[in-house]
Write an enzyme that holds these catalytic residues in place. Structure first.
Site, PDB file in Angstrom:
ATOM      1  N   HIS A 132     -35.673 -10.757  -9.094  1.00  0.00           N
ATOM      2  CA  HIS A 132     -36.531 -11.849  -9.564  1.00  0.00           C
ATOM      3  C   HIS A 132     -35.969 -13.210  -9.129  1.00  0.00           C
ATOM      4  O   HIS A 132     -36.694 -14.033  -8.559  1.00  0.00           O
ATOM      5  CB  HIS A 132     -36.635 -11.754 -11.090  1.00  0.00           C
ATOM      6  CG  HIS A 132     -37.517 -12.773 -11.728  1.00  0.00           C
ATOM      7  ND1 HIS A 132     -38.806 -12.492 -12.121  1.00  0.00           N
ATOM      8  CD2 HIS A 132     -37.308 -14.078 -12.042  1.00  0.00           C
ATOM      9  CE1 HIS A 132     -39.346 -13.577 -12.649  1.00  0.00           C
ATOM     10  NE2 HIS A 132     -38.460 -14.565 -12.619  1.00  0.00           N
ATOM     11  N   GLU A 133     -34.690 -13.434  -9.370  1.00  0.00           N
ATOM     12  CA  GLU A 133     -34.109 -14.747  -9.059  1.00  0.00           C
ATOM     13  C   GLU A 133     -34.032 -14.986  -7.544  1.00  0.00           C
ATOM     14  O   GLU A 133     -34.282 -16.092  -7.078  1.00  0.00           O
ATOM     15  CB  GLU A 133     -32.732 -14.918  -9.715  1.00  0.00           C
ATOM     16  CG  GLU A 133     -32.740 -14.860 -11.252  1.00  0.00           C
ATOM     17  CD  GLU A 133     -33.738 -15.800 -11.937  1.00  0.00           C
ATOM     18  OE1 GLU A 133     -34.148 -16.802 -11.325  1.00  0.00           O
ATOM     19  OE2 GLU A 133     -34.114 -15.522 -13.089  1.00  0.00           O
ATOM     20  N   CYS A 143     -45.466 -14.167 -11.235  1.00  0.00           N
ATOM     21  CA  CYS A 143     -46.636 -13.365 -10.872  1.00  0.00           C
ATOM     22  C   CYS A 143     -47.373 -12.937 -12.138  1.00  0.00           C
ATOM     23  O   CYS A 143     -46.749 -12.547 -13.117  1.00  0.00           O
ATOM     24  CB  CYS A 143     -46.161 -12.146 -10.088  1.00  0.00           C
ATOM     25  SG  CYS A 143     -47.493 -11.048  -9.585  1.00  0.00           S
ATOM     26  N   CYS A 167     -44.972  -6.589  -6.325  1.00  0.00           N
ATOM     27  CA  CYS A 167     -46.347  -6.104  -6.156  1.00  0.00           C
ATOM     28  C   CYS A 167     -46.771  -6.405  -4.719  1.00  0.00           C
ATOM     29  O   CYS A 167     -46.082  -7.142  -4.000  1.00  0.00           O
ATOM     30  CB  CYS A 167     -47.282  -6.771  -7.165  1.00  0.00           C
ATOM     31  SG  CYS A 167     -47.641  -8.504  -6.802  1.00  0.00           S
ATOM     32  N   CYS A 170     -47.031 -10.191  -3.887  1.00  0.00           N
ATOM     33  CA  CYS A 170     -45.745 -10.882  -3.752  1.00  0.00           C
ATOM     34  C   CYS A 170     -45.015 -10.439  -2.484  1.00  0.00           C
ATOM     35  O   CYS A 170     -44.382 -11.246  -1.805  1.00  0.00           O
ATOM     36  CB  CYS A 170     -44.878 -10.638  -4.985  1.00  0.00           C
ATOM     37  SG  CYS A 170     -45.434 -11.579  -6.421  1.00  0.00           S
TER      38      CYS A 170
HETATM   39 ZN   LIG Z   1     -38.616 -16.564 -13.041  1.00  0.00          ZN
HETATM   40 ZN   LIG Z   2     -46.244  -9.969  -7.912  1.00  0.00          ZN
END
Ligand SMILES: [Zn+2]
Ligand SMILES: [Zn+2]
Length: 188
Positions: A132-133, A143, A167, A170
């Site tokens: 994520h980061e 998202c 996903c 992304c």
């Molecule tokens: Zn974030």
């Molecule tokens: Zn996404």
């Protein structure tokens, strides 16, 4: 050839074996053109970045300290992800699992609130928040798809609900970003 290099940096007492795992798994989950490398030493964060009244680190300042101490970051090409066992916050939130400062090229994941008795569950959470980061460092926003690793996590339940994967939307953004970066580097 790598277009982007992400240096994984163990902070404080963060286990090297876990940092090595994050390095390997992220290398598999990000598109071609992004290379992950484990820094062969540790970063120590000064207690001046610790808020004694909250007993937490100031997340943004830890990320800036990481960027400043390494001295080799060159965003958007050379980035860093720090891994810390501490607890941290940003103004307006009780705590954060991580923070990313794309302009500084640095992000940090704070694992204290990711702990689980089940080690595999803990490692999966660590991988998700690390993805994520780094996703933020590579231009991705939050998202709306709750199963996407880029969905915002307000609680540990949110972390467990999402998958350790981008996903399709992304992933496409990520691939476009990397190929655009590759082209702009090639033409400079
Ligand atoms: Zn974030
Ligand atoms: Zn996404």
């Amino acid at each position: 050839m790598a277009i982007v290099e992400v240096i994984i940096v163990p902070i404080g007492s963060f286990p090297i074996s876990e940092a090595a795992l994050v390095t390997d798994v992220l290398g598999e989950r990000f598109p071609e053109g992004v290379r992950f490398r484990l820094l062969p030493s540790r970063l120590h964060v000064p207690l001046t970045l610790f808020d004694w009244s909250r007993a937490q680190y100031r997340a943004g300042e830890v990320a800036l300290h990481l960027a400043g101490s390494l001295g080799i970051l060159d965003p958007p090409r050379i980035l860093a992800l720090g891994l810390s066992e501490a607890d941290a916050f940003v103004e307006g939130l009780n705590f954060v699992f991580g923070v990313a400062l794309p302009t500084a090229g640095a992000a940090v994941v704070f694992s204290r609130r990711l702990y689980a008795r089940d080690r595999n569950l803990y490692l999966e959470r660590l991988i998700k928040e690390s993805m994520h980061e780094v996703g933020h460092l590579l231009g991705l926003d939050h998202c709306p798809n709750p199963r996407c690793v880029m969905s915002f996590s307000n609680s540990i339940h949110d972390v467990d609900r999402k998958e350790a994967a981008f996903c399709e939307a992304c992933l496409t953004k990520l691939e476009d970003y990397i190929s655009r970066l590759g082209r702009s580097l090639g033409s400079r």
